[in-house]
Scaffold this motif. Structure first.
Motif, PDB file in Angstrom:
ATOM      1  N   MET A 303       0.796  -1.257   0.046  1.00  0.00           N
ATOM      2  CA  MET A 303       0.085  -0.154   0.025  1.00  0.00           C
ATOM      3  C   MET A 303       0.894   1.306  -0.166  1.00  0.00           C
ATOM      4  SD  MET A 303      -3.083  -1.127   2.629  1.00  0.00           S
ATOM      5  CE  MET A 303      -2.331  -1.437   3.811  1.00  0.00           C
ATOM      6  N   TYR A 304       1.547   1.573  -1.146  1.00  0.00           N
ATOM      7  CA  TYR A 304       2.615   2.483  -1.212  1.00  0.00           C
ATOM      8  C   TYR A 304       1.977   3.733  -1.207  1.00  0.00           C
ATOM      9  CZ  TYR A 304       5.617  -1.513  -2.265  1.00  0.00           C
ATOM     10  OH  TYR A 304       6.346  -2.591  -2.074  1.00  0.00           O
ATOM     11  N   THR A 305       0.722   3.967  -1.897  1.00  0.00           N
ATOM     12  CA  THR A 305       0.185   5.382  -1.936  1.00  0.00           C
ATOM     13  C   THR A 305      -0.265   5.661  -0.715  1.00  0.00           C
ATOM     14  OG1 THR A 305      -0.952   4.593  -4.209  1.00  0.00           O
ATOM     15  CG2 THR A 305      -1.943   6.301  -3.024  1.00  0.00           C
ATOM     16  N   LEU A 306      -0.956   4.825   0.189  1.00  0.00           N
ATOM     17  CA  LEU A 306      -1.280   5.162   1.776  1.00  0.00           C
ATOM     18  C   LEU A 306       0.078   5.474   2.276  1.00  0.00           C
ATOM     19  CD1 LEU A 306      -3.505   5.182   3.772  1.00  0.00           C
ATOM     20  CD2 LEU A 306      -2.874   2.730   4.176  1.00  0.00           C
ATOM     21  N   PHE A 307       0.978   4.852   2.331  1.00  0.00           N
ATOM     22  CA  PHE A 307       2.475   5.402   2.780  1.00  0.00           C
ATOM     23  C   PHE A 307       3.019   6.584   2.858  1.00  0.00           C
ATOM     24  CE2 PHE A 307       6.904   5.239   2.357  1.00  0.00           C
ATOM     25  CZ  PHE A 307       7.507   5.240   3.654  1.00  0.00           C
ATOM     26  N   PHE A 308       2.979   6.964   1.296  1.00  0.00           N
ATOM     27  CA  PHE A 308       3.504   8.212   1.078  1.00  0.00           C
ATOM     28  C   PHE A 308       2.340   9.437   1.490  1.00  0.00           C
ATOM     29  CE2 PHE A 308       6.164   5.884  -2.042  1.00  0.00           C
ATOM     30  CZ  PHE A 308       7.124   6.232  -1.556  1.00  0.00           C
ATOM     31  N   PHE A 309       1.359   8.955   1.253  1.00  0.00           N
ATOM     32  CA  PHE A 309       0.025  10.087   1.696  1.00  0.00           C
ATOM     33  C   PHE A 309       0.201  10.346   3.113  1.00  0.00           C
ATOM     34  CE2 PHE A 309      -4.229  11.120   3.429  1.00  0.00           C
ATOM     35  CZ  PHE A 309      -4.429  12.180   2.759  1.00  0.00           C
ATOM     36  N   ILE A 310       0.543   9.294   4.076  1.00  0.00           N
ATOM     37  CA  ILE A 310       0.356   9.290   5.662  1.00  0.00           C
ATOM     38  C   ILE A 310       1.851   9.945   5.890  1.00  0.00           C
ATOM     39  CG2 ILE A 310       0.544   8.131   7.825  1.00  0.00           C
ATOM     40  CD1 ILE A 310      -1.297   6.282   6.577  1.00  0.00           C
ATOM     41  N   LEU A 311       2.863   9.708   5.060  1.00  0.00           N
ATOM     42  CA  LEU A 311       4.087  10.223   5.544  1.00  0.00           C
ATOM     43  C   LEU A 311       3.914  11.939   5.195  1.00  0.00           C
ATOM     44  CD1 LEU A 311       6.989   9.242   6.235  1.00  0.00           C
ATOM     45  CD2 LEU A 311       7.626   9.149   4.090  1.00  0.00           C
ATOM     46  N   ILE A 312       3.457  12.454   4.234  1.00  0.00           N
ATOM     47  CA  ILE A 312       3.580  13.758   3.781  1.00  0.00           C
ATOM     48  C   ILE A 312       2.481  14.510   4.699  1.00  0.00           C
ATOM     49  CG2 ILE A 312       2.745  15.306   2.204  1.00  0.00           C
ATOM     50  CD1 ILE A 312       3.649  13.250  -0.062  1.00  0.00           C
ATOM     51  N   LEU A 313       1.246  13.862   5.125  1.00  0.00           N
ATOM     52  CA  LEU A 313       0.610  14.562   6.111  1.00  0.00           C
ATOM     53  C   LEU A 313       1.371  14.545   7.517  1.00  0.00           C
ATOM     54  CD1 LEU A 313      -2.216  15.441   6.100  1.00  0.00           C
ATOM     55  CD2 LEU A 313      -3.050  13.225   6.981  1.00  0.00           C
ATOM     56  N   ARG A 314       1.884  13.499   7.903  1.00  0.00           N
ATOM     57  CA  ARG A 314       2.787  13.609   9.209  1.00  0.00           C
ATOM     58  C   ARG A 314       3.769  14.546   8.942  1.00  0.00           C
ATOM     59  NH1 ARG A 314       1.285  12.341  14.051  1.00  0.00           N
ATOM     60  NH2 ARG A 314       2.011  14.597  14.092  1.00  0.00           N
ATOM     61  N   ALA A 315       4.520  14.891   7.940  1.00  0.00           N
ATOM     62  CA  ALA A 315       5.521  15.874   7.833  1.00  0.00           C
ATOM     63  C   ALA A 315       4.954  17.218   7.786  1.00  0.00           C
ATOM     64  CB  ALA A 315       6.353  15.525   6.477  1.00  0.00           C
ATOM     65  N   VAL A 316       3.801  17.314   7.034  1.00  0.00           N
ATOM     66  CA  VAL A 316       3.263  18.687   7.301  1.00  0.00           C
ATOM     67  C   VAL A 316       2.778  19.038   8.611  1.00  0.00           C
ATOM     68  CG1 VAL A 316       1.465  19.965   6.034  1.00  0.00           C
ATOM     69  CG2 VAL A 316       2.546  18.577   4.636  1.00  0.00           C
TER      70      VAL A 316
END
Length: 318
Positions: A303-316
């Motif tokens: 689930m790479y899309t979910l991984f990058f989405f959560i990662l970007i959201l967490r960083a912001v």
């Protein structure tokens, strides 16, 4: 017993309107969530005449996965009542009892998602936690959730394992919504107490996400995440209690009020900063490794899309 004590503690300041309001709201929400749990038990008792969790496992597992149920009975040498065995053989589960199992699981999930404060059952947390005294909010946000998470995991992953096709997608969706809603709510928070509450919604989302994956590694990750977050949250809420005690003229602490904290207490200010960085998942603090384990679970499922989405959201949001 735990819930009733927390209801009383939330309204312990009888001269404070907000504390009384928080206690009353928490009592109503707690009664509503408990009614869902009682309803799920009532449904099972109505159809089977049993209350045992092992009977729930036998009832659902016999019809959905007979081989695993037989192995479970052989290994643990479980003896069930003759009435339940007779009842199980008398009807076809897929024809007449499928919706019953759905309702049982739905009511059970509603109860525990309410108690955990997971989306969409999170809106009560801000009013209750902020209205209650700070020391009580600390108990509500950390200590009250640890036994709930343990019971939630044990029941879902042991007795409702064969019904995972019903509840896995629901709690997965709830976890993603909790992470998204919690991060977006944190953008507009200026009060320190509310910021910690929105952070707890996000952390609950990570915990429920790991539970939805259903593997031994995910269960270990859940307990490690709970341990790390509990230690960090204890230091955060402890420092908040100290600030409220020192700044007696301030009724609600905002983020601006944390200025000059280093002059107040050097050591505790350092621990406060480390706890914030840990909760935010900054390398190489303990919170970073707990989130890293959860991200590894997500990537193992591709689930790479979910991984990058959560990662970007967490960083912001950090």
């Amino acid at each position: 017993m735990q819930s009733f004590s927390l209801y009383i503690f939330s309204a312990i300041k009888r001269d404070c309107m907000y504390s009384i309001e928080a206690g009353l709201k928490y009592f109503i929400i707690g009664a509503l969530s408990s009614s869902f749990l009682v309803m799920s038990f009532y449904l099972f008792y109505f159809y089977t005449g049993c209350f045992s969790f092992l009977d729930i496992y036998y009832y659902t597992g016999f019809h959905l996965d007979s081989e695993s149920t037989v192995n479970f009975i052989d290994v643990f040498d479980i003896e069930f009542t003759n009435d339940l065995k007779k009842l199980s053989f008398d009807f076809n589960f897929f024809e007449s009892k499928l919706y019953f199992s759905y309702l049982l699981v739905y009511f059970f999930l509603a109860c525990f998602l309410f108690k955990l404060g997971s989306v969409p059952f999170h809106s009560w947390m801000h009013d209750v936690y902020e209205g209650a005294p700070t020391t009580i909010s600390f108990l509500l946000s950390i200590l009250s959730k640890i036994p709930v998470i343990y019971v939630f995991q044990q029941i879902l992953c042991n007795f409702f394992k064969v019904l995972s096709f019903v509840w896995a997608d629901i709690i997965f969706f709830s976890s993603i919504c909790s992470i998204i809603v919690g991060n977006f709510l944190s953008f507009k928070q200026f009060r320190l107490k509310r910021l910690l509450i929105t952070s707890s919604i996000v952390q609950t989302g990570y915990i429920v996400l790991a539970l939805s994956i259903q593997s031994l590694y995910s269960y270990i990750t859940v307990y490690f995440f709970v341990l790390v977050y509990s230690i960090s949250a204890i230091m955060l809420w402890g420092m908040l209690c100290l600030l409220m005690k020192k700044k007696t003229k301030v009724s609600t602490l905002s983020i601006v009020n944390t200025s000059g904290m280093f002059e107040l207490n050097n050591v505790l200010s350092l621990f406060f900063l480390m706890s914030l960085l840990s909760v935010a998942g900054i390398p190489f603090f303990p919170g970073f490794f707990s989130k890293l384990f959860i991200f590894s679970l997500v990537t193992k499922l591709s689930m790479y899309t979910l991984f990058f989405f959560i990662l970007i959201l967490r960083a912001v949001s950090s």
